[in-house]
Motif scaffolding. Structure first.
Motif, PDB file in Angstrom:
ATOM      1  N   GLU A 150       0.722  45.967  55.501  1.00 17.08           N
ATOM      2  CA  GLU A 150       0.997  45.854  54.063  1.00 17.08           C
ATOM      3  C   GLU A 150       2.348  46.455  53.705  1.00 17.08           C
ATOM      4  N   ASP A 151       2.749  47.513  54.430  1.00 17.13           N
ATOM      5  CA  ASP A 151       4.071  48.099  54.180  1.00 17.13           C
ATOM      6  C   ASP A 151       5.167  47.115  54.547  1.00 17.13           C
ATOM      7  N   LEU A 152       4.959  46.418  55.672  1.00 22.56           N
ATOM      8  CA  LEU A 152       5.940  45.426  56.091  1.00 22.56           C
ATOM      9  C   LEU A 152       6.064  44.340  55.032  1.00 22.56           C
ATOM     10  N   ARG A 153       4.914  43.897  54.532  1.00 24.73           N
ATOM     11  CA  ARG A 153       4.908  42.840  53.527  1.00 24.73           C
ATOM     12  C   ARG A 153       5.673  43.312  52.281  1.00 24.73           C
ATOM     13  N   GLN A 154       5.376  44.570  51.912  1.00 26.91           N
ATOM     14  CA  GLN A 154       6.045  45.141  50.750  1.00 26.91           C
ATOM     15  C   GLN A 154       7.572  45.119  50.941  1.00 26.91           C
ATOM     16  N   GLY A 155       8.009  45.548  52.122  1.00 26.68           N
ATOM     17  CA  GLY A 155       9.445  45.588  52.418  1.00 26.68           C
ATOM     18  C   GLY A 155      10.080  44.214  52.357  1.00 26.68           C
ATOM     19  N   LEU A 156       9.369  43.223  52.920  1.00 33.88           N
ATOM     20  CA  LEU A 156       9.911  41.854  52.927  1.00 33.88           C
ATOM     21  C   LEU A 156      10.009  41.303  51.509  1.00 33.88           C
ATOM     22  N   ARG A 157       9.024  41.662  50.681  1.00 34.44           N
ATOM     23  CA  ARG A 157       9.036  41.197  49.287  1.00 34.44           C
ATOM     24  C   ARG A 157      10.222  41.773  48.538  1.00 34.44           C
ATOM     25  N   GLU A 158      10.486  43.071  48.822  1.00 31.67           N
ATOM     26  CA  GLU A 158      11.607  43.705  48.138  1.00 31.67           C
ATOM     27  C   GLU A 158      12.915  42.983  48.434  1.00 31.67           C
ATOM     28  N   LEU A 159      13.043  42.503  49.667  1.00 29.07           N
ATOM     29  CA  LEU A 159      14.248  41.793  50.057  1.00 29.07           C
ATOM     30  C   LEU A 159      14.501  40.594  49.156  1.00 29.07           C
ATOM     31  N   GLU A 160      13.409  39.935  48.781  1.00 24.61           N
ATOM     32  CA  GLU A 160      13.510  38.741  47.949  1.00 24.61           C
ATOM     33  C   GLU A 160      14.284  39.006  46.676  1.00 24.61           C
ATOM     34  N   GLY A 161      13.975  40.180  46.065  1.00 23.62           N
ATOM     35  CA  GLY A 161      14.601  40.494  44.800  1.00 23.62           C
ATOM     36  C   GLY A 161      16.108  40.658  44.905  1.00 23.62           C
ATOM     37  N   GLN A 162      16.554  40.948  46.127  1.00 23.61           N
ATOM     38  CA  GLN A 162      17.976  41.262  46.263  1.00 23.61           C
ATOM     39  C   GLN A 162      18.850  40.045  46.426  1.00 23.61           C
ATOM     40  N   THR A 163      18.738  39.080  45.551  1.00 25.15           N
ATOM     41  CA  THR A 163      19.675  37.966  45.661  1.00 25.15           C
ATOM     42  C   THR A 163      20.930  38.392  44.934  1.00 25.15           C
ATOM     43  N   SER A 164      21.608  39.333  45.548  1.00 19.44           N
ATOM     44  CA  SER A 164      22.727  39.946  44.837  1.00 19.44           C
ATOM     45  C   SER A 164      23.864  38.949  44.680  1.00 19.44           C
ATOM     46  N   GLN A 165      24.646  39.210  43.641  1.00 18.63           N
ATOM     47  CA  GLN A 165      25.789  38.344  43.363  1.00 18.63           C
ATOM     48  C   GLN A 165      26.778  38.385  44.523  1.00 18.63           C
ATOM     49  N   VAL A 166      26.989  39.597  45.041  1.00 14.62           N
ATOM     50  CA  VAL A 166      27.985  39.756  46.093  1.00 14.62           C
ATOM     51  C   VAL A 166      27.572  38.969  47.323  1.00 14.62           C
ATOM     52  N   ALA A 167      26.277  39.018  47.613  1.00 15.06           N
ATOM     53  CA  ALA A 167      25.784  38.383  48.828  1.00 15.06           C
ATOM     54  C   ALA A 167      26.118  36.906  48.847  1.00 15.06           C
ATOM     55  N   ARG A 168      26.298  36.351  47.662  1.00 14.86           N
ATOM     56  CA  ARG A 168      26.509  34.922  47.622  1.00 14.86           C
ATOM     57  C   ARG A 168      27.869  34.506  48.135  1.00 14.86           C
ATOM     58  N   TYR A 169      28.841  35.420  48.045  1.00 17.33           N
ATOM     59  CA  TYR A 169      30.192  34.972  48.316  1.00 17.33           C
ATOM     60  C   TYR A 169      30.355  34.467  49.727  1.00 17.33           C
ATOM     61  N   SER A 170      29.685  35.079  50.619  1.00 12.83           N
ATOM     62  CA  SER A 170      29.708  34.537  51.960  1.00 12.83           C
ATOM     63  C   SER A 170      28.545  35.113  52.717  1.00 12.83           C
ATOM     64  N   ASP A 171      27.895  34.282  53.505  1.00 13.59           N
ATOM     65  CA  ASP A 171      26.773  34.807  54.275  1.00 13.59           C
ATOM     66  C   ASP A 171      27.285  35.754  55.341  1.00 13.59           C
ATOM     67  N   ILE A 172      28.598  35.688  55.577  1.00 18.26           N
ATOM     68  CA  ILE A 172      29.142  36.565  56.588  1.00 18.26           C
ATOM     69  C   ILE A 172      29.197  37.993  56.070  1.00 18.26           C
TER      70      ILE A 172
END
Lengths: 359, 603
Positions: B193-215
């Motif tokens: 369940e902790d792993l699931r929680q961690g993976l879910r948190e990742l979802e929220g992080q569609t940060s603006q910066v991340a979009r500029y390049s997957d690199i």
């Protein structure tokens, strides 16, 4: 308000700029930034994108493999970039620390269809470019292995995601969005910021060097002086933006709709330049005017960016060729703001002239 | 004691002056703007940055697929039936028919597919993390263990290939004693369940910066070194970009005020009163700089506290502050007009920012990053200690160049320099001329050249950063030529200033003597600085090019001598026109010398 007087002031200020070779400095700066960012992009791509690492082709990375057999081992030995050595864990990790291997992988004996996940242990060298590169290459294989395992366990999934089949990717730059939707708009709006800072300098200079009284004793009015200076700064915008476009094109970036872009940039710059002129007229002193103006610019840019269809976004879309007829509506709106600010500047110049004459 | 009280008096005047002019009119506006800034930042955080909106057009015939990209404002979505999409396919970058993705064969089309792929992966993750059986969706986990290698610095640094190619087909045998490694367990210690929680948190992080390049940003695992395969690639430290804004910009801003304060003294001879004060110029300058220095340190400390960082971060920042103030002093003293002031300071700040910023991108990746003090800040924020050697390595050039600039500022802080206007280059020459005394020309020539070494090193470090990631032979050649050019240029400054000043008096004998003094000074300065700081870089192949001339003593002396002599002779023969050709010729000779040695190096 006489056009001739405005022209005289404008020519005087432009000449001053050329004389001091400050423009030259600005152009050198542009080239420098362009060079640095392109080198940076080359460097980063080669570091993080394995396919562009052609200069390392022919190099095989030695990888130690320990533990049970798996599909991963087959993938590794099929791959031309790796050479797999079957080893015991302890000697392998010691060899890694002596840099005789690039990575060591330990795979446990968990069967593919077990209830438990398969936990692989990957040993790499700390803080090192080579392990960065190796990790990127290993990631591809691990993802493939993950896909295999997932399809083995698929019957156990209770929600089935929508499936999409992607075409084989044929090249294409990772930096497309970075270049078109960040670099180009920001670089093209840099001249606007430079020009608006410049207008503050050349207006406050007349006050602080006490040359304004002399000018105003001639038939030239303060309004004409201000407009001459504003236009001198505005003329620099297309020159500098054009220089950026040329530099980017030399770097192989194709920019579409150049005339429309320059038009948008010039209009938006006019807002900033007029705001600069207003600040300078109000404060008559450089330190205060620049401080207030640069803070205001940050606010204005943030605000502009948080509104959809802002001019910066429009420039990005024009450059990629996805802008529609809405560009003319935006241009009209920006022009309206410019007209309003122009009237305000005219009024402020008259007010300031009275104030200067009064004391 | 008298000096100290004088210094404090000047500092007090400065504070009073600033508060007097700024207080009444600027403060209210500044407060309003600050409130607005907070408001706008909040608004931006809520509505997001709309810089990339609508740069791709996608056509979809199946609504669930449209839902995948609907939250991504980069796509303009056209939902239509297959026939309509087929007819208008020319206008669309990507078309998704059923489960098949088709793309235009253009850069934009390919980029659109890439973006779509990332959105799709994000969608898959959001589905998978909701699966009852998490380990069916995430069957593979990787535990990354870092191994410390004693050869850490030597291998990548000495210019070897990124990883040494190993040709043998037999497994390598370790030379040292084998260290026993316990067999890793096959079970995962973290509850499902902790792993699931961690993976879910990742979802929220569609940060603006991340979009500029997957690199730039691949997803960071919330479990440290315990990752799924898609989290494996190393993320770039985006911290350093943010650090630049957070730490360096306020400093740059404050140094602008100091620059302006110096410039203001020069307007209409306003500073005359200050110059009549019975204090040494150095005390006056120090007094004027003190309030700004304190303010900058205080701002940095506040930012540090706000970031919850240890105040150790102040140590790498102090040389940067010192360097900024020294530059502000010189710029404020030489600029002829406000616009010149603006342009020179923009130019300087761009250079300084690149010097600070670009190396720090490679923090944790390559030793080269230590050139920048910002890297030490990154380390401190990560909670890693840095050594004294590293500190010296990163900051000594800042201290030295700052000190030299302050010295030049102090000797020139007099009426005939401050209240005259002349072109930038002659002005700089004048300033350097003041540093060269008439009575002891050779000693001051020696000192000037020895002190130019930190600047030369700084420029060469910058070149190293610029070139080191290019393919191998190209980077070497570029580095070699440009480093030689920088060095010859620096060496020519002293002798040409002397020759311009005493045009008629400079016979051949004096040119030879001046060249000898310059060469000796360079040799001395290089040796000294290298021993103190740069031994790490100088051991690499890049270093051996920059500092090749350090092997035997008489050979580099001859090289330095020849270079300066060529420039001197060229000026003597051709007048001022001879300067540029002289430098080019000297650079060519320097390169040939270096090439010869490198060729011998490689056998």
């Amino acid at each position: 308000m006489k056009a001739k007087n405005i022209r005289i002031v404008m020519r005087k200020d432009l000449k001053g700029l050329l004389n001091e070779r400050t423009i030259l400095l600005a152009i050198i700066l542009q080239i420098f930034v362009a060079m640095f960012s392109s080198f940076l992009v080359v460097g980063l791509t080669s570091m993080y994108d394995p396919s562009s690492l052609s200069r390392f082709s022919g190099v095989r990375y030695a990888v130690g493999y320990s533990g049970s057999d798996s599909a991963l081992e087959d993938y590794l030995s099929e791959n031309r970039e790796f050479r797999v050595h079957r080893m015991d864990l302890s000697p392998a990790v010691t060899a890694l620390s002596e840099r005789k291997l690039s990575a060591v992988i330990y795979v446990p004996d968990t069967p593919p269809d077990a209830d438990e996940p398969i936990k692989i242990t990957l040993y790499t060298i700390q803080n090192d470019i080579s392990s960065t590169v190796v990790n990127v290459k290993l990631k591809e294989l691990l993802l493939r292995y993950e896909d295999d395992l997932r399809s083995v366990r698929e019957p156990r999934l209770d929600i089935i995601p929508v499936a999409l089949e992607f075409p084989e990717q044929t090249g294409g730059s990772d930096f497309y969005e970075f270049i078109y939707a960040l670099l180009i708009p920001l670089l093209l709006f840099m001249p606007a910021i430079i020009s608006s800072a410049l207008v503050i300098d050349i207006v406050t200079e007349e006050y602080q060097h006490s040359t304004l009284e002399t000018i105003l004793s001639t038939p030239v009015t303060l309004g004409e002086v201000i407009w001459g200076k504003v236009l001198a700064c505005e003329i620099l915008v297309p020159v500098q933006a054009g220089a950026w476009i040329v530099l980017l094109s030399l770097n192989g970036v194709i920019i579409l709709n150049i005339p429309a872009i320059i038009l948008q940039v010039m209009m938006f710059s006019m807002i900033l330049i007029l705001l600069g002129a207003l600040t300078a007229l109000y404060y008559r002193e450089r330190t205060a005017a620049q401080f207030i103006f640069s803070t205001a610019i940050v606010i204005l840019m943030l605000l502009a960016l948080s509104i959809p269809d802002n001019p910066l976004n429009l420039v990005a879309r024009l450059a990629t060729g996805t802008a529609g007829p809405e560009q003319w509506l935006i241009l009209a709106l920006v022009s309206l703001v410019v007209v309003f600010l122009a009237l305000l500047t005219q009024w402020a110049a008259e007010w300031a002239a009275k104030k200067t004459l009064a004391g | 004691m008298k000096v100290l009280s004088g210094l404090l008096t000047v500092a007090r005047w400065e504070v009073k002056r600033v508060l007097g002019t700024m207080g009444t009119s600027v403060l209210p506006a500044a407060i309003v703007l600050l409130v607005l800034l907070v408001g706008v930042t909040g608004f931006t955080a809520q509505s997001g940055l709309h810089l990339q909106d609508g740069i791709y057009r996608i056509g979809v015939n199946y609504p669930p697929v449209a839902d995948i990209v609907s939250s991504d404002s980069r796509f303009t979505i056209y939902l239509a039936d297959t026939n309509t999409l087929y007819e208008s396919r020319e206008l669309l970058d990507v078309v998704v028919l059923g489960d098949q993705v088709y793309a235009q064969d253009t850069d934009r089309g390919r980029a659109a597919v890439r973006t779509l792929k990332r959105d799709y992966e994000r969608y898959l993750n959001s589905v998978y993390s909701r699966e009852q059986d998490l380990f069916a969706a995430y069957p593979l986990w990787i535990d990354v263990r870092n191994v410390k290698s004693e050869l850490d610095f030597v291998a990548t640094q000495s210019g070897q290939r990124v990883a040494a190619p190993i040709r043998s087909t037999t497994p390598p045998v370790p030379e040292g004693p084998v260290i026993e490694i316990p067999t890793p367990g096959s079970t995962i210690d973290i509850p499902q369940e902790d792993l699931r929680q961690g993976l879910r948190e990742l979802e929220g992080q569609t940060s603006q910066v991340a979009r500029y390049s997957d690199i730039f940003t691949s997803e960071q695992s919330p479990f440290g070194d315990f990752k799924t395969p898609s989290q494996l690639s190393p993320p770039l430290p985006f911290d350093s970009i943010i650090l630049i804004f957070v730490f360096i910009f306020p400093l740059y801003f404050m140094s602008q005020f100091f620059m302006m304060s110096i410039m203001n003294e020069r307007l209409e001879r306003r500073g005359e009163a200050l110059l009549t004060v019975p204090l040494h110029p150095s005390v006056i300058i120090a007094g004027k700089a003190l309030p700004y220095l304190l303010a900058m340190v205080a701002i940095s400390a506040i930012i540090g506290l706000w970031l919850n960082a240890s105040l150790l971060i102040l140590f790498p920042l102090i040389p940067v502050i010192f360097f900024f103030l020294a530059n502000a002093l010189i710029i404020g003293m030489v600029a002829r007009s406000f616009k010149e002031l603006s342009f020179i300071s923009i130019f300087f700040s761009t250079l300084a920012t690149s010097y600070l910023f670009f190396p720090s991108i490679f923090a944790n990746v390559h030793i080269i990053s230590l050139i920048s003090p910002l890297t030490l800040i990154v380390f401190t924020l990560q909670g890693e200690p840095y050594t004294i050697t590293q500190y010296l390595f990163a900051t000594s050039l800042f201290y030295l160049t700052g000190a030299v600039l302050f010295y030049i500022g102090v000797v020139n802080f007099r009426e005939e320099r401050l209240f005259t206007l002349s072109r930038l280059m002659p002005k700089i020459r004048e300033y350097i001329g003041t540093a060269l005394s008439y009575r002891h020309p050779w000693i001051s020539l020696f000192a000037l050249n020895a002190f130019s070494i930190p600047f030369v090193f700084m420029a060469q470090m910058m070149l190293l950063v610029l070139f080191f990631n290019l393919p191998m032979p190209l980077s070497l050649v570029l580095l070699l030529v440009s480093a030689a050019f920088v060095e010859e240029g620096a060496k020519s400054i002293g002798i040409s200033t002397l020759m311009y000043r005493e045009t008629g008096l400079f016979g051949w004998k004096r040119i030879v003597l001046a060249s000898a003094v310059t060469a000796a000074a360079f040799l001395f300065g290089e040796k000294l600085l290298l021993f103190v700081t740069l031994s790490q870089i100088s051991e690499s192949i890049f270093g051996s090019i920059l500092f090749l001339s350090l092997g035997v003593l008489w050979l580099p002396f001859l090289l330095h001598f020849t270079g300066v002599f060529i420039v001197g002779a060229s000026i003597r023969l051709l007048g001022r026109r001879g300067y540029i050709p002289g430098i080019l010729a000297a650079t060519a000779v320097h390169c040939i010398y270096n090439f010869y040695f490198i060729m011998r190096w490689f056998g």
